[in-house]
Design a protein around this motif. Structure first.
Motif, PDB file in Angstrom:
ATOM      1  N   HIS A 108     -15.732   6.793  -3.842  1.00 15.93           N
ATOM      2  CA  HIS A 108     -16.857   7.756  -4.210  1.00 15.93           C
ATOM      3  C   HIS A 108     -16.860   7.931  -5.750  1.00 15.93           C
ATOM      4  O   HIS A 108     -18.047   7.638  -6.232  1.00 15.93           O
ATOM      5  CB  HIS A 108     -16.521   9.165  -3.456  1.00 15.93           C
ATOM      6  CG  HIS A 108     -17.633   9.956  -4.144  1.00 15.93           C
ATOM      7  ND1 HIS A 108     -19.104  10.091  -3.534  1.00 15.93           N
ATOM      8  CD2 HIS A 108     -17.742  10.979  -4.976  1.00 15.93           C
ATOM      9  CE1 HIS A 108     -19.783  11.139  -3.989  1.00 15.93           C
ATOM     10  NE2 HIS A 108     -18.976  11.784  -4.906  1.00 15.93           N
ATOM     11  N   TYR A 109     -15.775   8.071  -6.315  1.00 17.21           N
ATOM     12  CA  TYR A 109     -15.719   8.228  -7.735  1.00 17.21           C
ATOM     13  C   TYR A 109     -15.678   7.019  -8.607  1.00 17.21           C
ATOM     14  O   TYR A 109     -15.084   5.995  -8.031  1.00 17.21           O
ATOM     15  CB  TYR A 109     -14.559   9.093  -8.231  1.00 17.21           C
ATOM     16  CG  TYR A 109     -14.706  10.450  -7.531  1.00 17.21           C
ATOM     17  CD1 TYR A 109     -15.881  11.437  -8.170  1.00 17.21           C
ATOM     18  CD2 TYR A 109     -13.679  11.212  -6.630  1.00 17.21           C
ATOM     19  CE1 TYR A 109     -16.011  12.731  -7.370  1.00 17.21           C
ATOM     20  CE2 TYR A 109     -14.061  12.198  -5.933  1.00 17.21           C
ATOM     21  CZ  TYR A 109     -15.032  13.107  -6.121  1.00 17.21           C
ATOM     22  OH  TYR A 109     -15.420  14.314  -5.959  1.00 17.21           O
ATOM     23  N   PRO A 110     -15.983   6.862  -9.924  1.00 15.08           N
ATOM     24  CA  PRO A 110     -15.551   5.767 -10.526  1.00 15.08           C
ATOM     25  C   PRO A 110     -14.382   5.452 -11.046  1.00 15.08           C
ATOM     26  O   PRO A 110     -13.399   6.572 -10.748  1.00 15.08           O
ATOM     27  CB  PRO A 110     -16.188   6.329 -12.267  1.00 15.08           C
ATOM     28  CG  PRO A 110     -17.471   7.303 -11.790  1.00 15.08           C
ATOM     29  CD  PRO A 110     -16.745   8.135 -10.408  1.00 15.08           C
ATOM     30  N   PRO A 111     -13.819   4.412 -11.103  1.00 13.29           N
ATOM     31  CA  PRO A 111     -12.483   3.934 -11.099  1.00 13.29           C
ATOM     32  C   PRO A 111     -11.688   4.993 -12.313  1.00 13.29           C
ATOM     33  O   PRO A 111     -10.421   5.414 -11.909  1.00 13.29           O
ATOM     34  CB  PRO A 111     -12.413   2.654 -12.016  1.00 13.29           C
ATOM     35  CG  PRO A 111     -13.773   1.926 -11.384  1.00 13.29           C
ATOM     36  CD  PRO A 111     -14.818   3.109 -11.338  1.00 13.29           C
ATOM     37  N   LEU A 112     -12.174   5.385 -13.340  1.00 12.54           N
ATOM     38  CA  LEU A 112     -11.445   6.354 -14.249  1.00 12.54           C
ATOM     39  C   LEU A 112     -11.045   7.593 -13.573  1.00 12.54           C
ATOM     40  O   LEU A 112      -9.891   7.909 -13.659  1.00 12.54           O
ATOM     41  CB  LEU A 112     -12.208   6.263 -15.571  1.00 12.54           C
ATOM     42  CG  LEU A 112     -11.363   7.450 -16.626  1.00 12.54           C
ATOM     43  CD1 LEU A 112     -10.091   6.661 -16.916  1.00 12.54           C
ATOM     44  CD2 LEU A 112     -12.295   7.586 -17.732  1.00 12.54           C
ATOM     45  N   ILE A 113     -12.221   8.166 -12.934  1.00 12.55           N
ATOM     46  CA  ILE A 113     -12.113   9.540 -12.306  1.00 12.55           C
ATOM     47  C   ILE A 113     -10.905   9.497 -11.215  1.00 12.55           C
ATOM     48  O   ILE A 113      -9.909  10.329 -11.000  1.00 12.55           O
ATOM     49  CB  ILE A 113     -13.281   9.994 -11.673  1.00 12.55           C
ATOM     50  CG1 ILE A 113     -14.216  10.041 -12.808  1.00 12.55           C
ATOM     51  CG2 ILE A 113     -13.001  11.152 -10.989  1.00 12.55           C
ATOM     52  CD1 ILE A 113     -13.870  11.128 -13.930  1.00 12.55           C
ATOM     53  N   SER A 114     -11.066   8.425 -10.492  1.00 17.78           N
ATOM     54  CA  SER A 114     -10.050   8.215  -9.135  1.00 17.78           C
ATOM     55  C   SER A 114      -8.695   7.984  -9.791  1.00 17.78           C
ATOM     56  O   SER A 114      -7.869   8.659  -9.094  1.00 17.78           O
ATOM     57  CB  SER A 114     -10.488   6.723  -8.428  1.00 17.78           C
ATOM     58  OG  SER A 114      -9.788   6.559  -7.445  1.00 17.78           O
ATOM     59  N   PHE A 115      -8.414   7.135 -10.962  1.00 15.75           N
ATOM     60  CA  PHE A 115      -7.149   7.037 -11.637  1.00 15.75           C
ATOM     61  C   PHE A 115      -6.523   8.285 -11.910  1.00 15.75           C
ATOM     62  O   PHE A 115      -5.261   8.574 -11.816  1.00 15.75           O
ATOM     63  CB  PHE A 115      -7.210   6.166 -12.734  1.00 15.75           C
ATOM     64  CG  PHE A 115      -5.985   5.724 -13.367  1.00 15.75           C
ATOM     65  CD1 PHE A 115      -4.978   4.806 -12.848  1.00 15.75           C
ATOM     66  CD2 PHE A 115      -5.388   6.540 -14.677  1.00 15.75           C
ATOM     67  CE1 PHE A 115      -3.830   4.573 -13.267  1.00 15.75           C
ATOM     68  CE2 PHE A 115      -4.521   5.899 -15.065  1.00 15.75           C
ATOM     69  CZ  PHE A 115      -3.385   5.308 -14.507  1.00 15.75           C
ATOM     70  N   ILE A 116      -7.358   9.280 -12.878  1.00 14.61           N
ATOM     71  CA  ILE A 116      -7.125  10.447 -13.013  1.00 14.61           C
ATOM     72  C   ILE A 116      -6.540  11.301 -11.843  1.00 14.61           C
ATOM     73  O   ILE A 116      -5.401  12.179 -11.834  1.00 14.61           O
ATOM     74  CB  ILE A 116      -8.002  11.229 -13.849  1.00 14.61           C
ATOM     75  CG1 ILE A 116      -7.936  10.401 -15.159  1.00 14.61           C
ATOM     76  CG2 ILE A 116      -7.453  12.753 -14.200  1.00 14.61           C
ATOM     77  CD1 ILE A 116      -9.317  11.006 -15.833  1.00 14.61           C
TER      78      ILE A 116
END
Length: 446
Positions: A108-116
């Protein structure tokens, strides 16, 4: 450039089942038969209930009972109700979308948000593992007189025990957890009978009392009980392990799975309520009644149980329950760690490597503090671990409530208006209380 969302409302298609080695591995009877189907779905709820009776919850329950008697039983009851709702949303997400919460965030979220979100989740799992280490270490000291430092090293051995059962099959893991929960239940049943609590006072304590809010100390402990009840890793865990059941992946099959999984979850969390309530009741019936209102530490509670109740077995059962609690929680923490790593970043490690990484992250601070500060330091470390869990909680609940309330993702299983309002209301309450708890704890107002 962002990828176009799929027809089912996700940014990416989910191509990998959660916990692939045990996905759909537990058979569910095809024929009609309520009890057989219920038995087939019994297990995931017990693994989830473990997180609601871990060593991190003991201190607040003990302090609440010692200072205010039975009054804060209502807080445990309310927090358990919150847990039932949130775990229902987690199991529904896993069954309907065939994604665990970590996979859902990645899709659902962009890769950066998912990584955080993954980093925050890993920190919370390490913090939870820290609480489990401390609980087991204190129990080993109480039962066998093993020094804190040696106890920390011994807890590393449980990696081998967990892996043994993990290779046997998922039902073996559930059986071990059930046995340990039964041990905790027997221990606290003995403690309650020995402490002879006042039945009328217990019933009165379940009803919310305005004095809880009026008194700043009782309000603060109430926030601690509410804020530390729902473990963030439990939401990831439940949305994954429910998929171990081999139910038809059809609309009717999913309805059936949600029905029986909800029964399993609700009954298991009711058991967790009994155990948490038992800790507070025992504390109220012994320490509060005897005038020891300042007891807020696991070690102090153990020292006082024997002389107050007049039985040497009281301390033994208390420590045995603590050891079972710590070992149970460490098992579910291992699974949660595997789920979030595979779900968020789609990287798989061998189970023993994953377990070793998590345990080492927790063992290092536990070892340093135990050597430098001893018992007092481990108690403070337990409090710090709960603060870290409180910070992470919001980052797990908000996506969960958001996903299950999205009609594009959930289709006919989307949360109804009443459930949607209730879920967001619970989320807001928990987030605000956790922020308040963190703020006051950092300022030293405990």
């Amino acid at each position: 450039m962002q990828k176009k969302k799929s027809s089912i409302g996700w940014r990416n298609e989910n191509k990998h089942p959660s916990l692939s080695e045990v996905f759909s591995s537990v058979s569910v009877p095809k024929q009609k038969g309520i009890w057989k189907k219920l038995f087939a779905f019994t297990g995931p709820g017990l693994l989830i209930a473990v997180g609601y009776m871990d060593p991190g919850n003991w201190a607040t329950d003990i302090a609440g009972g010692a200072q205010f008697g039975y009054m804060l039983l209502s807080v445990i009851f309310i927090s358990n109700f919150f847990a039932i709702i949130l775990q229902y949303l987690a199991l529904k997400l896993g069954i309907v979308c065939e994604r665990d919460l970590a996979q859902a965030c990645r899709d659902h979220y962009p890769p950066l948000i998912s990584f955080i979100l993954w980093i925050l989740c890993e920190i919370s799992i390490a913090a939870c593992d820290l609480a489990e280490i401390i609980g087991s270490v204190l129990a080993l000291k109480l039962l066998f007189g093993i020094p804190i430092t040696w106890g920390v090293l011994i807890t590393a051995i449980d990696v081998l025990i967990i892996l043994f059962f993990q290779y046997k099959g998922f039902r073996y893991i559930e059986s071990v957890v059930a046995a340990l929960i039964f041990t905790i239940l027997v221990c606290f049943s003995f403690e309650i009978i020995s402490s002879k609590p006042e039945i009328f006072s217990i019933l009165k304590g379940i009803v919310p009392n305005p004095e809880i809010i009026k008194d700043s100390h009782s309000f603060y402990i109430s926030i601690g009980i509410l804020g530390a009840t729902v473990m963030p890793h439990n939401l990831y865990l439940h949305s994954s392990i429910i998929q171990t059941r081999d139910y038809p992946r059809t609309t009717e099959g999913k309805k059936m799975a949600i029905k029986y999984a909800t029964i399993d979850s609700t009954l298991s969390l009711s058991l967790a309520f009994f155990i948490n309530a038992a800790i507070l009741i025992i504390s109220a019936a012994t320490f509060h009644k005897a005038g020891y209102t300042e007891v807020a530490d696991i070690m102090d509670a153990h020292k006082l149980l024997n002389p107050i109740l007049g039985s040497s077995l009281s301390g033994v059962f208390f420590a045995l329950a603590l050891l079972a609690s710590g070992q149970n929680s460490t098992l579910t923490g291992t699974l949660a760690g595997q789920i979030v790593m595979e779900g968020f970043i789609n990287i798989k490690f061998k189970p023993w490597i994953r377990r070793l990484i998590t345990r080492l992250i927790a063992i290092v601070p536990a070892m340093i503090v135990s050597i430098v500060y001893g018992e007092k330091g481990t108690t403070e470390l337990l409090i710090i671990s709960q603060i870290i869990l409180s910070i992470q909680l919001s980052f797990a609940i908000v996506p969960l409530v958001n996903f299950t309330g999205d009609s594009e993702k959930m289709g006919p299983f989307v949360n109804g208006p009443i459930l949607k309002i209730s879920a967001w209301g619970i989320t807001i309450i928990i987030v605000l209380l956790n922020l308040f708890l963190i703020y006051n704890t950092l300022l030293g107002r405990r």
